[in-house]
Structures are given as C-alpha cells and as structure tokens.
Enzyme design. Structure first.
Site, PDB file in Angstrom:
ATOM      1  N   GLU A  41       0.826  -1.210   0.000  1.00 50.10           N
ATOM      2  CA  GLU A  41       0.000   0.000   0.000  1.00 50.10           C
ATOM      3  C   GLU A  41       0.865   1.267   0.000  1.00 50.10           C
ATOM      4  OE1 GLU A  41      -3.550   2.007   2.780  1.00 50.10           O
ATOM      5  OE2 GLU A  41      -2.154   0.572   3.657  1.00 50.10           O
ATOM      6  N   LYS A 111      -9.406   2.984  -2.134  1.00 52.23           N
ATOM      7  CA  LYS A 111      -9.675   2.412  -0.804  1.00 52.23           C
ATOM      8  C   LYS A 111     -10.974   2.981  -0.236  1.00 52.23           C
ATOM      9  CE  LYS A 111      -7.227   1.896   3.638  1.00 52.23           C
ATOM     10  NZ  LYS A 111      -5.987   2.317   4.359  1.00 52.23           N
ATOM     11  N   CYS A 145      -5.631  -2.777   2.820  1.00 52.84           N
ATOM     12  CA  CYS A 145      -5.297  -2.625   4.242  1.00 52.84           C
ATOM     13  C   CYS A 145      -6.524  -2.668   5.155  1.00 52.84           C
ATOM     14  CB  CYS A 145      -4.483  -1.350   4.429  1.00 52.84           C
ATOM     15  SG  CYS A 145      -3.507  -1.332   5.959  1.00 52.84           S
TER      16      CYS A 145
END
Length: 261
Positions: A41, A111, A145
């Site tokens: 990430e 995200k 994540c």
C-alpha cells in the site's frame, strides 16, 4: 499461477527512491518466474506524510501508469501495483492499479474504508466502487489494508466470482497478529486464494509489520515473509477450489434471507 509479493521498506515522502526500488523488485520477481507481481500500500510516498501531501502524490496515477504499464508488457508479467497516493480533481485517493501482461491497466480501486485512527479520512477521499478483474483467466478482487477488517467487502467480491484476493497494506507491527489472523480468516471463510503484501521498516513514528503471505482456500500458508524486506513466491493451483467447495459448500448453505451485506 505463480504469485510474488514484494515486501518493501517504503521511505516516507520519497517517491523518487520508492519508484526506483519498486521497479527493481518487480524486475527481480519477474526474472524468478512470477506470473503476478504484487506491491504494498502507498508504496510511492509511504503511509503517509501530512505536510505537502498533495504535492507528493501522483496526479491521476500517471507516473504509475507510464512506469508499470510498459514494464508489464516488457516483462510479460501481470502487476498488481499495490496502491499509491493519487491526486485527482483536487482530491487525494489511496488508489490501487493493476496491469496485465500486455501492459493494459485492467483495474483501479480507491480504498473505501479509510483508517480513522491515523487520520486518513482527514486527508484522503474514500472510494465508491468495488473492484474485480481477470488475470490469466482467473477472476480476482482487490481490497486495501483497513478494508480487511470489513468481511462483507471481501464476501461481496467473492459473490461476484473472485477466486483470488489481493490485499496490499501498510499494517503496523504492533497489530501484526491481527494482520495474520484476518487474512487467514478471509481466505478460509470465502474459500479463496489470498495474497497479502505488507510494508516493513519504519516510516515516521510507525514500525510496519511485514509478514506478507499467500494463503490457499483452506487457509494454509503457501509462503510467508518475515519482518524485513524480501520477495516471497507461491504457486497457486486453482483446481483445488472446486474440491474444497464440494467438501464444505458454504456458498450452497448460506442463508442470505436472514442477513444483509
């Protein structure tokens, strides 16, 4: 399918170094026979510099596209290029890009769950779409994540047909046990292959946990990294998925009328 996860010690706020390092890791993994190479990430600037954030970001991911599209075509390898901090229309996104063997950008994903404990929501804009794509005939999904803590997101991707999940992250060392448990659980409960690629080393005041891994649909560890930078590899045989789902058919036995995603 031979998958490689490039566990990378990302330098905070140093995109020039990080790009050079990322390209070298991808080349090394491809030279060792990888079919898909994965990065962590926000590998371009780390997670994440508060000062001058917009200036450090990649405008609309153009540098990533100009770098990894041609690189994928040159090496004839698929690249799940982790995620980067990208700037579009005056907003900053935590965006993942995926390139196929021909160098085409086949997927992008912003995200959706921003990590409020570290203030990500104060600097980044959340995404509004899920992400599935196909690499070498395998239907894939991608989350980033903190998304890992929301099992309904992964289940939604699997219900759309994903057999392989990519999870790029900058997950801290203090909660590495959560990282290992949650990734394994997502693989087991959804009966999928899962490749999770974490950062490592220290960025700012945070020590990142490493322990990137590749799991099969039983949750067995096919490959696992330690706490330092390295590349791990695993060969994934997708024919085992059907045998596993015949043995314990959780998708047949679901009761969706009793719950909502």
């Amino acid at each position: 399918m031979r998958i490689a996860c490039c566990q990378m010690d990302v330098r905070l706020g140093d995109p020039a170094y990080n790009f050079t390092r990322a390209v070298a890791l991808v080349r090394s993994a491809a030279e060792q026979g990888a079919d898909v190479v994965m990065l962590p990430e926000t590998w371009n600037i780390g997670f994440f510099p508060r000062e001058n954030l917009a200036e450090l970001t990649d405008p609309d991911g153009e540098l990533v596209k100009m770098t990894f599209g041609p690189l994928a075509a040159e090496l004839h390898v698929n690249i799940a290029a982790g995620s980067i901090a990208a700037n579009r229309d005056g907003k900053v996104y935590n965006t993942a890009y995926v390139f196929n063997r021909e160098g085409e950008c086949v997927a992008s994903y912003n995200k959706t769950h921003l990590f409020t404990p570290m203030g990500e929501h104060e600097y980044f804009t959340p995404g509004d779409h899920l992400c599935t794509f196909t690499l070498d005939g395998v239907k894939c999904g991608l989350i980033i994540c903190y998304d890992l803590r929301f099992p309904e997101l992964t289940r939604s991707l699997v219900l759309q047909g994903a057999d392989l999940l990519f999870v790029p992250a900058e997950w801290p060392a203090v909660r590495v046990a959560h990282w290992q448990t949650l990734n394994r659980a997502r693989a087991i409960e959804n009966q999928i292959f899962l490749a999770c690629c974490n950062g490592c080393g220290t960025a700012g005041e945070t020590v990142y946990g490493g322990h990137s891994a590749i799991y099969d649909p039983w949750g067995e560890i096919l490959a696992q990294a330690g706490a330092k930078g390295e590349i791990i590899f695993a060969d994934c045989d997708f024919s085992v998925k059907e045998k596993i789902r015949e043995s314990i058919n959780v998708f047949r036995d679901r009761r969706p009328e009793l719950y909502e995603l």
